[in-house]
Write a protein that holds these residues in place. Structure first.
Motif, mmCIF file in Angstrom:
data_model
loop_
_atom_site.group_PDB
_atom_site.id
_atom_site.type_symbol
_atom_site.label_atom_id
_atom_site.label_comp_id
_atom_site.label_asym_id
_atom_site.label_seq_id
_atom_site.Cartn_x
_atom_site.Cartn_y
_atom_site.Cartn_z
ATOM 1 N N ASP A 80 0.839 -1.186 0.000
ATOM 2 C CA ASP A 80 0.000 0.000 0.000
ATOM 3 C C ASP A 80 0.884 1.250 0.000
ATOM 4 N N ASP A 81 0.292 2.432 -0.144
ATOM 5 C CA ASP A 81 1.066 3.663 -0.299
ATOM 6 C C ASP A 81 1.995 3.917 0.883
ATOM 7 N N ARG A 82 1.508 3.680 2.099
ATOM 8 C CA ARG A 82 2.329 3.941 3.279
ATOM 9 C C ARG A 82 3.539 3.001 3.309
ATOM 10 N N ALA A 83 3.294 1.716 3.076
ATOM 11 C CA ALA A 83 4.387 0.749 3.061
ATOM 12 C C ALA A 83 5.352 1.032 1.915
ATOM 13 N N ALA A 84 4.816 1.419 0.763
ATOM 14 C CA ALA A 84 5.671 1.716 -0.394
ATOM 15 C C ALA A 84 6.598 2.893 -0.102
ATOM 16 N N ARG A 85 6.069 3.960 0.544
ATOM 17 C CA ARG A 85 6.907 5.116 0.886
ATOM 18 C C ARG A 85 8.001 4.714 1.873
ATOM 19 N N LEU B 21 18.936 -4.622 -6.683
ATOM 20 C CA LEU B 21 18.827 -5.404 -5.454
ATOM 21 C C LEU B 21 17.726 -4.827 -4.563
ATOM 22 N N GLY B 22 17.692 -3.499 -4.435
ATOM 23 C CA GLY B 22 16.660 -2.870 -3.608
ATOM 24 C C GLY B 22 15.262 -3.159 -4.113
ATOM 25 N N CYS B 23 15.078 -3.147 -5.453
ATOM 26 C CA CYS B 23 13.766 -3.458 -6.018
ATOM 27 C C CYS B 23 13.367 -4.906 -5.705
ATOM 28 N N ALA B 24 14.350 -5.810 -5.681
ATOM 29 C CA ALA B 24 14.058 -7.207 -5.350
ATOM 30 C C ALA B 24 13.745 -7.382 -3.870
ATOM 31 N N LEU B 25 14.128 -6.384 -3.047
ATOM 32 C CA LEU B 25 13.932 -6.475 -1.594
ATOM 33 C C LEU B 25 12.786 -5.604 -1.094
ATOM 34 N N VAL B 26 12.114 -4.884 -1.995
ATOM 35 C CA VAL B 26 11.160 -3.870 -1.563
ATOM 36 C C VAL B 26 10.030 -4.468 -0.729
ATOM 37 N N HIS B 27 9.664 -5.719 -0.946
ATOM 38 C CA HIS B 27 8.560 -6.358 -0.216
ATOM 39 C C HIS B 27 9.064 -7.229 0.930
ATOM 40 N N GLN B 28 10.339 -7.074 1.326
ATOM 41 C CA GLN B 28 11.003 -7.826 2.392
ATOM 42 C C GLN B 28 10.803 -9.338 2.235
#
Length: 680
Positions: free
Chosen positions: A471-476, A509-516
Motif C-alpha cells: 500500500d502507499d504507506r508501506a511503499a513510501r 537489489l533494492g527493487c528485489a527487496l522492496v517487499h522484504q
C-alpha cells in the motif's frame, strides 16, 4: 614513436553527449607485451580500444599504432590488416547460424588468407582451443567459453601483429578463462604478437606485463602488477573471529577494507607489516597482545567510537566475547590496492541500513529445498536430479561452468519454469502449485533484466512496490529504506539507465527487496561492477543474511565471490557434483591433489609446457607465474629446477600458496571434463 613501441596514446578524450567517457588518457604499449586495461564497465576502456582499432572517432588527443597516426578512416585502413579486434560480449563478432568451421573460414577469406594456409592455421587453432570436436556445431549452440575461444580463433586467423581483446573473459567460467589465457599466452610466446586486453577482473592483472588502472575515464595508476601493489603498502590478513557479526563492524571502524568471506574475515591493514597488523586487529577486538600465529583467548568487548575522515562509527556496548583464530598474513593483492586508491579519491565502502521496524526472518525449516529437480528440453537434460537445501539466513552459492544448468535451476525454484520432474519448496511454498504465493515470498534479480532504464530511481522502486501489492504507506517506507540501503540519496530522480553500474546493481537489489522477501535469488549480480561496488554489494548481502535472516542463493563466475558464501553447490552437466562449504571443498582438493605451489619463472609459457610434459598435469599459467598441485611437495621441489633448466627456463622462486576457490573449481571441473572425454 620508437620501433619498439606498438601503441602510443596521448591526451585521448571521448564524449558521448554531455558524458565524458575518456578524459585525457595516455599510455604506451611496447611490442611483444601483454598490456592490460583494468577497470569496471563505463571506465573508458572500450572507447579507447575501439579508437586504437580504428572503428571509433574521438574528440581530442592522438592515437598512433605502429607509427601511423589514426586520425582518419584512410589512416585506420593502413593498419587494420595488422590488427585483430575482439569486441566486448560473448560471440558478438561471430555469426550465430554458421558452424565453427564456417565462422573460421569466413574470417579467413575476409582477411584474404590463402586456402592452404587457412586450412593449416584452422587445424592448429581449433586443436589448441579443443574446438575441433565441435567444428560442425552452430555458434548459437556453444557455451559462453566456447564462443570466446572461437572468437579468439577468428581474431587470430590472419596472424595479426596486434590483438585487441575487450573484456574477453567477462561472463566466462573459470575453466574457460584459464584455457583462454593459456592459449593466448602460448600464441604470443610463439608469434611475438602484441596484445591489448581489458578486464573487470583484477585477479587477472598478474597475467599482464604492464597495467593501467581505469576509473571514470581516467588512469589512476600504471606499471607492472608488482609496481602497482607497492603503491599502497600493507598486510592482507585472513582469520576467523567469533561471533563474526559482532567482530565485523568493530574491524570496519578501524580497517575500512574489511570483508566477511564465509566464516573468514579478510582485512587489508594499510601501512602495517604483519606483526603490526596482528597487534592492531587484537587491539581493535579488545584482545591482549599475542605473537603472530598464536592462539587467542576470549575477552569482552568495550564501547568505542572510531573516526575515519568525516565518518564516525559507534560500536555499541556488548557483553559478547570475541574469539580470534586461524591467522594468516600475506602481501596485499592488486584489488586491495585499487580499492585503497579509490578510497583516497573519496569512494565510500560503508553501506547504510535504515531501521524499518520489521521483524527478522526466523525459521527452522529450510528456506529453499530442491529434491531431484529435473528439466528436459527435447533430448537435452539442462538440470538432472538436482538436490540441495538452504537454511534461513544462509548465503548459498550455486557454481558451475557456462551451460551447467544454474539459471535453469533458479527459474524452476522461482516458478518461472516448470520442472519436468522433481520437487522444490521455497519459503514454505511448493514451487509447483504455489503460484503467486511463492512470488510474494521471494526476491529475484536476474542476470539480464531487473530495471526499467527509462524510469527514475524512485519510479522503479514504486513500480516494484506496486507489483508486490504494497500500500502507499508501506511503499513510501520501503522506498526510503531502499534509497538509504543502496546509497542512492541524491539520485532519486535520475534515470536508472544513467546510473553507474555499481549503483544500478544496488538499485536492482533494492527493487528485489522492496517487499522484504524471505528468500533472495541473485543470478550473476556483480558482473562488470567495480571493486568498490562489488564490496558494498556483498556487505549488503552479509547484513541481510546475518541481521535480517534472509536466505540468499547466488550464482557467480567470480570465484572471489564464492569465498563469501557459507555453502556451495557445484554443478556440472546439469548435476550437482559437490555440496559443501568453501573450506571443506578446499580441504578435499588438497587431500586429493596436494599442495598448491607457485613458481616464478622467466618464461612462463615454456615452463608450463615442460611441467605438463614432466607429468604435472595440473600446471597452469597464472600471469608471470605457473601454479601446480603437488602431492609430494618436498620431492617435487628438488625435481623442479632440473625440469625447467632442461627446457631453458630459469626458476626464480617457488613457494606454497593457499588454495583459492578458483583453484578448486578448475581442478574439479577439469577432472570431470576429462572423465567425460574418457581421458586420464
Amino acid at each position: 614513436m620508437s620501433a619498439e613501441t606498438a601503441i602510443r596514446v596521448e591526451g585521448f578524450t571521448k564524449r558521448y553527449g554531455k558524458r565524458v567517457a575518456a578524459d585525457g588518457l595516455a599510455l604506451e604499449v611496447k611490442r611483444g607485451e601483454i598490456y592490460g586495461l583494468v577497470g569496471a564497465d563505463g571506465a573508458g576502456k572500450s572507447s579507447l580500444m575501439k579508437a586504437i582499432a580504428g572503428v571509433l572517432s574521438f574528440d581530442g588527443g592522438t592515437v598512433d599504432v605502429f607509427g601511423t597516426r589514426i586520425d582518419s578512416a584512410r589512416a585506420a585502413e593502413q593498419v587494420k590488416q595488422r590488427i585483430g579486434f575482439l569486441p566486448q560480449g560473448l560471440g558478438l563478432n561471430l555469426y550465430p547460424d554458421l558452424s565453427i568451421d564456417e565462422n573460421v573460414d569466413f574470417f579467413g577469406r575476409l582477411r584474404l588468407v590463402p586456402a592452404d594456409v587457412l586450412a593449416e592455421r584452422k587445424r592448429v587453432l581449433l586443436g589448441m582451443t579443443r574446438l575441433d570436436a565441435f567444428r560442425h556445431r552452430p555458434m548459437r549452440q556453444l557455451s559462453g567459453g566456447m564462443k570466446q575461444k572461437l572468437g579468439l580463433v577468428c581474431t587470430l586467423i590472419h596472424e595479426p601483429d596486434l590483438v585487441i581483446l575487450d573484456e574477453p573473459t567477462t561472463g566466462v567460467d573459470p575453466v574457460s578463462r584459464r584455457d583462454f589465457w593459456a592459449i593466448l599466452g602460448r600464441l604470443l610466446e610463439e608469434k611475438g604478437v602484441t596484445a591489448l586486453v581489458s578486464t573487470a577482473y583484477l585477479d587477472e592483472a598478474d597475467r599482464f606485463h604492464r597495467v593501467s588502472l581505469f576509473h571514470e575515464g581516467k588512469v589512476m595508476g600504471e606499471g607492472t602488477p608488482a609496481e602497482l601493489v607497492a603503491v599502497v603498502p600493507g598486510t592482507l590478513a585472513l582469520f576467523r573471529a567469533e561471533p563474526q557479526a559482532e567482530a565485523l563492524p568493530r574491524l570496519k571502524a578501524r580497517f575500512p577494507q574489511t570483508e566477511a568471506m564465509g566464516t573468514w574475515l579478510r582485512v587489508f591493514a594499510e601501512g602495517l607489516d604483519a606483526t603490526a597488523a596482528r597487534a592492531a586487529v587484537d587491539a581493535c577486538l579488545d584482545q591482549p597482545a599475542h605473537p603472530v600465529g598464536s592462539a587467542v583467548g576470549r575477552t569482552s568487548v568495550r564501547q568505542t567510537t572510531v573516526s575515519e575522515g568525516d565518518r564516525r562509527t559507534e560500536v555499541r556496548p556488548t557483553d559478547t566475547a570475541i574469539r580470534l583464530t586461524d591467522w594468516f598474513a600475506r602481501e596485499p593483492e592488486l584489488e586491495d590496492v585499487f580499492v585503497a586508491m579509490l578510497r583516497q579519491r573519496g569512494a565510500k565502502l560503508e553501506s547504510v541500513f535504515p531501521e524499518d521496524g520489521l521483524t527478522p526472518h526466523t525459521s527452522t525449516a529450510p528456506a529453499i529445498e530442491a529434491r531431484e529437480l529435473t528439466r528436459v528440453f527435447g533430448d537435452f537434460r539442462a538440470a538432472d536430479a538436482v538436490s540441495f537445501r538452504v537454511p534461513q539466513g544462509e548465503i548459498f552459492g550455486l557454481l558451475g561452468a557456462n551451460g551447467a544448468g544454474k539459471t535453469t535451476v533458479i527459474k524452476m525454484l522461482t516458478g518461472i519454469l516448470k520442472p519436468s520432474s522433481g520437487f522444490g519448496m521455497v519459503a514454505g511454498a511448493d514451487m509447483r502449485t504455489a503460484g503467486w504465493a511463492i512470488k510474494e515470498r521471494i526476491g529475484y534479480m536476474s542476470q539480464a533484466f531487473s530495471l526499467y532504464h527509462d524510469l527514475s530511481v524512485v519510479e522503479n522502486i514504486r513500480l516494484y512496490a506496486g507489483i508486490y501489492g504494497l500500500d502507499d504507506r508501506a511503499a513510501r517506507r520501503r522506498t526510503d529504506w531502499v534509497i538509504g540501503m543502496a546509497g542512492l540519496a541524491g539520485f532519486e530522480n535520475d534515470a536508472a539507465g544513467r546510473l553507474p553500474m555499481g549503483l544500478r546493481q544496488r538499485l536492482a537489489l533494492g527493487c528485489a527487496l522492496v517487499h522484504q522477501p524471505q528468500v533472495l535469488f541473485l543470478d550473476e549480480p556483480t558482473s562488470g561492477v567495480d571493486p568498490i561496488g562489488r564490496r558494498v554489494f556483498w556487505d549488503i548481502l552479509f547484513h541481510l543474511s546475518r541481521r535480517e535472516g534472509v536466505a540468499i542463493l547466488v550464482t557467480t563466475h567470480y570465484m572471489g565471490e564464492a569465498e563469501h558464501c557459507d555453502h556451495l553447490a557445484l554443478m556440472f552437466a546439469g548435476k550437482v557434483v559437490a555440496d559443501a562449504s568453501p573450506e571443506q571443498m578446499k580441504q578435499a582438493v588438497t587431500a586429493e591433489a596436494g599442495q598448491l605451489l607457485e613458481l616464478r619463472v622467466d618464461r612462463p609459457a615454456p615452463a608450463q609446457a615442460a611441467l605438463v610434459d614432466a607429468g604435472f598435469a595440473s600446471a597452469v599459467l597464472h600471469g608471470r607465474a605457473v601454479h601446480l598441485l603437488s602431492k609430494a611437495a618436498d620431492a617435487d621441489l628438488a625435481r623442479l629446477p632440473g625440469i625447467l633448466a632442461a627446457a631453458g627456463v630459469q626458476l626464480q622462486s617457488v613457494q606454497p600458496r593457499p588454495l583459492s576457490m578458483e583453484d578448486v573449481f578448475v581442478h574439479q571441473v577439469s577432472a570431470l571434463e576429462a572423465a567425460q572425454r574418457g581421458t586420464p
